[in-house]
Design an enzyme around this catalytic site. Structure first.
Site, PDB file in Angstrom:
ATOM      1  CB  SER A 150      -0.783  -0.097   1.315  1.00  0.00           C
ATOM      2  OG  SER A 150      -1.547   1.249   1.367  1.00  0.00           O
ATOM      3  CE1 TYR A 169      -3.835  -2.766   5.118  1.00  0.00           C
ATOM      4  CE2 TYR A 169      -3.351  -0.586   4.159  1.00  0.00           C
ATOM      5  CZ  TYR A 169      -3.408  -1.820   3.973  1.00  0.00           C
ATOM      6  OH  TYR A 169      -3.660  -2.534   2.674  1.00  0.00           O
ATOM      7  CE  LYS A 173      -1.127  -4.321   3.027  1.00  0.00           C
ATOM      8  NZ  LYS A 173      -0.876  -5.589   2.531  1.00  0.00           N
ATOM      9  CB  VAL A 202      -9.112  -1.149  -5.950  1.00  0.00           C
ATOM     10  CG1 VAL A 202      -9.542  -2.337  -6.806  1.00  0.00           C
ATOM     11  CG2 VAL A 202      -7.538  -1.375  -6.693  1.00  0.00           C
TER      12      VAL A 202
END
Length: 272
Positions: A150, A169, A173, A202
């Site tokens: 990410s 998060y 990553k 996305v």
């Protein structure tokens, strides 16, 4: 013909990879999921029960399940090995997705629990995955390992654009990117390409049920996104994302500088 192993294959980009790759009957796709029965049902209903798809149980938080999945995959693929190992499975935390890291400080227990789950799933789980599947990757022709990462794990993007959200998060990553680079250093001499790739924005339903407070957090983030990428029109459909990502991993090689790299869906550092 190529052999693919894809984690997190039950939905989102993972299922998109399964759908796209299996359109070519010469390809063999092994999808690792937590709920095998539900995913097999989905494949049967949406993909006509394509015979070149195999669904196995594999949970990134369970070493034993990954070990069994590797053994089962070996039986399926035989001497062909695994050309592409796509580490797509992840825990996408909502706890830190809309607020700065300082706003989490009073929620001590949840911060610790979420951080531990993120690291176990997104980092340690993939270390186990790579270690267990590397013998099969080395047997193959393509020898490629792609970790879906990410842009939230990119320090320059965070600092240059004042990105406050998704701190935990993003940290998981960033750690994954380091892990991938370390595996690359070890296995590049044997011709194995390891690299990390961010899929970009996305449309997978992450923001379908956001609260008014969460929307406020997103509005500030989107303002920064518009300044960073004025051309950005919003999250792209899964099908478009899969097409772009596959084109990038197909052309990626050790010789062209992808070994251990962290790139966008376009193969560069333009995250959107």
């Amino acid at each position: 013909m190529s052999v693919y192993v894809i984690t997190g294959a039950s939905k989102g980009i993972g299922f998109g990879f399964v759908k796209s790759i299996s359109e070519d009957p010469a390809n063999l796709v092994v999808g690792l999921v937590r709920d095998k029965a539900a995913t097999e049902k989905k494949v049967a209903e949406e993909l006509g029960g394509r015979t070149n798809i195999h669904i196995l149980h594999g949970d990134l938080t369970s070493y034993e399940s990954l070990k069994q999945a590797a053994a089962d995959t070996a039986k399926i693929v035989g001497e062909r090995g695994v050309d592409y190992l796509v580490a797509n499975g992840a825990y996408p935390s909502q706890f830190d997705a809309y607020v700065p890291i300082g706003a989490l400080g009073d929620q001590v227990e949840e911060l610790e629990e979420v951080s531990a789950k993120l690291f176990k799933t997104n980092v340690v789980g993939n270390i186990h995955l790579f270690n267990l599947f590397i013998p099969l990757v080395k047997q193959s022709k393509a020898k490629k390992v792609i970790a879906i990462s990410s842009g939230h794990g990119d320090l320059d993007w965070i600092n240059n654009n004042d990105i406050e959200i998704s701190s935990l998060y993003g940290a998981s990553k960033a750690a994954l990117n380091v892990v991938v680079a370390k595996f690359s250093v070890q296995y590049k001499p044997e011709g194995v390409l390891f690299f990390s790739l961010s899929p970009g924005a996305v449309e997978v339903g992450h923001y379908d049920n956001v609260s008014p407070e969460q929307v406020q957090g997103l509005m500030g983030f989107m303002g920064k996104i518009q300044a960073y990428a004025p051309h950005f029109k919003g999250a792209v459909p899964v099908e478009d994302a899969v097409r772009t990502i596959r084109a990038t991993w197909e052309r990626a090689s050790i010789e062209t500088g992808y070994a251990g790299a962290f790139v966008s869906q376009h193969g560069n550092k333009q995250w959107l």
